[in-house]
Write an enzyme that holds these catalytic residues in place. Sequence first.
Site, PDB file in Angstrom:
ATOM      1  N   SER A   5      34.532  35.744  38.629  1.00 23.08           N
ATOM      2  CA  SER A   5      35.664  35.447  37.744  1.00 23.08           C
ATOM      3  C   SER A   5      35.269  35.250  36.281  1.00 23.08           C
ATOM      4  O   SER A   5      36.150  35.086  35.429  1.00 23.08           O
ATOM      5  CB  SER A   5      36.414  34.200  38.236  1.00 23.08           C
TER       6      SER A   5
ATOM      7  N   LYS B   7      36.969  37.355  33.718  1.00 26.02           N
ATOM      8  CA  LYS B   7      38.231  37.010  33.046  1.00 26.02           C
ATOM      9  C   LYS B   7      38.033  36.597  31.598  1.00 26.02           C
ATOM     10  O   LYS B   7      39.000  36.541  30.837  1.00 26.02           O
ATOM     11  CB  LYS B   7      38.936  35.909  33.843  1.00 26.02           C
TER      12      LYS B   7
ATOM     13  N   SER C 239      42.574  30.488  37.112  1.00 27.94           N
ATOM     14  CA  SER C 239      41.776  31.653  37.487  1.00 27.94           C
ATOM     15  C   SER C 239      42.565  32.624  38.361  1.00 27.94           C
ATOM     16  O   SER C 239      42.024  33.244  39.283  1.00 27.94           O
ATOM     17  CB  SER C 239      40.487  31.226  38.209  1.00 27.94           C
TER      18      SER C 239
ATOM     19  N   LYS D 112      34.360  28.913  31.535  1.00 28.50           N
ATOM     20  CA  LYS D 112      34.912  29.543  32.728  1.00 28.50           C
ATOM     21  C   LYS D 112      33.946  29.469  33.896  1.00 28.50           C
ATOM     22  O   LYS D 112      32.737  29.590  33.731  1.00 28.50           O
ATOM     23  CB  LYS D 112      35.230  31.019  32.432  1.00 28.50           C
TER      24      LYS D 112
END
Length: 379
Positions: A61, A64, A121, A223
């Site tokens: 992730s 992202k 997320s 993140k």
Amino acid sequence: MKRCLPLLLCLFTLPVAAQQSQIYAAPQALSLAAKSYILTDFQSGQTLIGQNAHERVEPASLTKLMTAYVVFSALYQKRITLTQPVAVSERAWRAQGSRMFIEPNKLVTVDELMRGMIVQSGNDACIALAETVSGSESDFVQLMNKEASRLGMKNTRFANSTGLPNAEHYSTAHDLALLAVAMIRDFPEYYPLYSLREYTYNKITQANRNRLLWLDPNVDGVKTGHTEAAGYCLVTSARRGERRLISVVMGTASETARAMESQRLLNHGFQFFDTVRLYPKEQEVIAIQLWKGAQDKLKTGFGHDVYFSLPKSQADKLKAKMEYKQPLVAPINAGQKVGVVKFTLNGKPVAEHPLVALETVSAANFLGRAWDSLRLIFN
């Protein structure tokens, strides 16, 4: 007759040690329980410490971050707006993995989708945003790879906007640090979204998975990521005073491990390294001999603040070598590159910055140009 332009080398020592009144111990060795990691100084852009930082890994992730970067760019270019309503496609609604729980029969704004992507997320939010910006996720991915190339992410390729596993989807700790620095630098108005601890959408509240937002008051983003193959990953940004460090930790064994190892890495950087501004933007560094101009000296310096991150015991070992061609002939425009300054630490190259003219100097009159032409012949 053609004249050869010799390369004039100037060597000078920077007065950094004078800014340091205390003697510090050299940086201690650091070992983290992670597949790869890197620590980068935001202001200088220098790598302070790393291991396997250029090794290709699954970004999960952390992908992202680039999805957000492209969305922020679209907002800046006014191709979309924060309040723009988005009709959720069935493909976005059926996204696998983490979700913000958007629904196909309910409009959602770009702002809500951004929060769902950043805080929760949500893979469904990523796909909805990609389709809003580019019409399809596949076209959006092309933009992601174009931006990656522009930012110098040489070992990165994206195959989707979510970070779901794909053999053609990879990055490195080094490249992800470049991306985090670029995002904070280029879009400071949106970066505070990464400090939100939770977000509620569709009556469902989900917490930010970045535990350091609770554990370390200096941390304000960025993140988390996790898949079975990637392990637990975390990109973190922390600020103490005027200093900001970016850490990237890939492939740890648990949520707790990625938070603790990231904190160890950040603490190491703050404890054993200093970041100093050697030269402010547009401060004169040296006046260079100028020929055939309205004046015979040209003020030069840097077009940006020059920062350096150094081990706290080694500032006096920083040296700078200035290289520029002579003769330097007018006219010269302000901002024009006239040379380069190469910095070394303990004899090893660490950075180089273009030397630029700080003023515009027009050509001399006919007599002045003729006189300098004669002087150059006898020089």
